[in-house]
Design an enzyme around this catalytic site. Structure first.
Site, short mmCIF file in Angstrom:
data_model
loop_
_atom_site.label_atom_id
_atom_site.label_comp_id
_atom_site.label_asym_id
_atom_site.label_seq_id
_atom_site.Cartn_x
_atom_site.Cartn_y
_atom_site.Cartn_z
N GLN A 140 -4.69 -4.75 7.03
CA GLN A 140 -5.65 -5.71 6.47
C GLN A 140 -5.61 -7.06 7.15
O GLN A 140 -6.36 -7.96 6.79
CB GLN A 140 -5.38 -5.88 4.97
CG GLN A 140 -5.59 -4.62 4.14
CD GLN A 140 -7.04 -4.19 4.07
OE1 GLN A 140 -7.95 -4.97 4.31
NE2 GLN A 140 -7.26 -2.92 3.75
N LYS A 191 -10.63 -0.27 9.90
CA LYS A 191 -10.80 -1.49 9.12
C LYS A 191 -11.19 -2.68 10.00
O LYS A 191 -11.55 -3.73 9.48
CB LYS A 191 -9.53 -1.79 8.32
CG LYS A 191 -9.17 -0.71 7.31
CD LYS A 191 -7.93 -1.06 6.55
CE LYS A 191 -7.42 0.11 5.72
NZ LYS A 191 -8.34 0.55 4.67
N ASP A 207 2.94 -3.99 8.08
CA ASP A 207 1.69 -3.26 7.92
C ASP A 207 0.55 -4.26 8.12
O ASP A 207 0.28 -5.09 7.26
CB ASP A 207 1.64 -2.64 6.52
CG ASP A 207 0.31 -1.96 6.22
OD1 ASP A 207 -0.59 -1.96 7.08
OD2 ASP A 207 0.16 -1.44 5.09
N HIS A 256 0.86 -1.18 0.00
CA HIS A 256 0.00 0.00 0.00
C HIS A 256 0.90 1.23 0.00
O HIS A 256 2.01 1.21 0.52
CB HIS A 256 -0.87 -0.04 1.27
CG HIS A 256 -1.95 1.00 1.32
ND1 HIS A 256 -1.70 2.32 1.60
CD2 HIS A 256 -3.29 0.89 1.17
CE1 HIS A 256 -2.84 2.99 1.61
NE2 HIS A 256 -3.82 2.16 1.34
N CYS A 306 -4.80 2.37 -3.88
CA CYS A 306 -3.55 2.84 -3.25
C CYS A 306 -2.42 1.84 -3.42
O CYS A 306 -1.55 1.71 -2.54
CB CYS A 306 -3.77 3.15 -1.77
SG CYS A 306 -4.94 4.48 -1.48
#
Length: 417
Positions: free
Chosen positions: A211, A234, A208, A131, A374
């Site tokens: 998600q 999220k 990261d 991302h 993104c």
């Protein structure tokens, strides 16, 4: 949170949907079919109520007032930190720094750790699927410090080339940063293996997890990472909430990211002394309500059982990968198999622009994302200008997939006349 081999507790999304008021909404006279959870998730009533109760009953600044509602506010804020720590398997809640989102968390590491530790010629290894939030901060850093970025390539079905990663590690990078779960392809990366390989080469690891935390069990200590960033919005929490988890010794060695109130212990005209972690990185008045909502969301997901959440989405992805091509034989699907993928289905309909697909689907109350999500470099790697993305969460059902399949048939009918 300890990962176990116990059978996953089954998730019934039809029951859970009653917890999400927005799912009763109608769009263009149709029931809302929300398939954009990778962009932002919907919020259960328990989260909405937690935020509402804060503003209605004890809205006051944290770590300041010694009156009752001020102390209640501080207690709720720090309880939320403990809830988040438990959710991600962190044994020390002081290793959790509240941020506005994963983007801010990654920038915190880039500015604070990166500007002290990255110098001329130093390498940072990323992946082709990142991302922009886990790419642009490192671009800025290496441009400023005259460092270098290297990238782990992906296969055509969206899996990392670990053989190339082994070669890149011979460059002795200072940092390896990668997504846990791809927001575009849904690829679930082998984070423990990647972390071990990076550590063996002497690199620190940033993950990261934006998600990942809503969809798969996460135990930051078992993974062995040095930094783990994620957003709240999220994972069923309010927008403007998120966190950075990092090992205590790293946080203690890093200079502040932002300066002002709360991040100081003493201030004099020409010098200041910093507060202890995590407050050293939480300058000014935080979004207290959002943090409290984040804690409530963490507890909600823990009550469901993240193994069950993962299994529900795996089955839903498998159903979608089987159903959509049957309904629309021309559909082009991207990404790995269901057992290596989170709740994300990117696709295209040949000859029809993704924006047009999304616009027609909206007429039927179906919300999907269209664009580059993104991840422009990833789309360049796949030679795609854009894609349509359907994405799931705990409230997503097979009926949602069926509605998408029917909607895509209507899209084809409209454009083929």
């Amino acid at each position: 949170m300890t990962l176990t081999s116990e059978p996953a507790k089954a998730i019934d999304p039809h029951v859970l949907r009653a917890d999400f008021p927005i799912l009763q909404t109608r769009v263009h006279g149709k029931p809302l079919v929300y398939l954009d959870s990778a962009s932002t998730s919907q919020k259960p009533r328990v989260v909405i109520d937690a935020v509402d109760t804060f503003y209605r009953e004890y809205n006051a600044n944290v770590h300041r007032g010694i009156y009752e509602i001020g102390e209640r506010s501080t207690a709720a804020y720090e309880t939320a930190r403990a809830q988040v720590a438990k959710f991600i398997g962190a044994s020390d809640a002081h290793e959790v720094v509240f941020t506005r989102n994963a983007t801010e968390a990654i920038n915190l590491v880039s500015y604070s750790w990166g500007r002290r530790n990255i110098g001329r010629g130093d390498a940072i290894v990323l992946t082709e699927m990142e991302h922009h939030a886990n790419l642009v901060p490192w671009q800025l850093l290496v441009q400023e410090k005259d460092g270098d970025l290297e990238f782990i390539p992906i296969t055509d079905d969206g899996l990392l080339r670990l053989d190339v990663f082994e070669v890149l590690l011979k460059l002795k990078p200072k940092l390896v940063a990668f997504t846990h779960v791809s927001n575009t392809l849904g690829t679930i990366n082998p984070v423990e293996e990647l972390t071990r390989m990076a550590h063996d080469a002497g690199a620190l690891v940033l993950i990261d997890g934006a998600q990942a935390v809503p969809h798969v069990p996460v135990d930051v200590e078992a993974i062995g990472a040095d930094f783990y960033a994620f957003s709240g919005h999220k994972m069923l929490a309010p927008t403007g909430s998120g966190a950075l988890w990092a090992r205590r010794e790293l946080l203690e060695s890093m200079p502040p990211f932002l300066a002002g109130g709360e991040m100081i212990r003493e201030v004099h005209l020409r010098r200041s002394e910093w507060n202890e972690i995590p407050w050293k990185f939480e300058a000014g008045t935080p979004d207290i309500g959002a943090a409290i909502g984040l804690g409530a969301a963490a507890d909600y997901l823990l009550s469901l059982g993240m193994d069950g959440v993962r299994e529900h989405e795996r089955q839903l992805v498998q159903y979608a990968l089987e159903t959509l091509p049957r309904a629309v034989p021309s559909i082009e699907l991207y990404g790995p198999p269901a057992d290596q993928r989170g709740g994300v289905i990117p696709f295209n309909l040949p000859g029809i622009h993704p924006h047009d697909v999304a616009q027609v689907l909206d007429r039927f109350g179906i919300a999907v994302r269209a664009g580059h999500h993104c991840t422009m470099p990833l789309h360049e790697r796949l030679d795609l200008a854009a894609t349509v993305r359907a994405s799931f969460n705990v409230y997503s059902t097979r009926e949602d997939v069926d509605a998408l399949a029917h909607g895509l048939q209507e899209v084809v009918r409209v454009f083929e006349g």
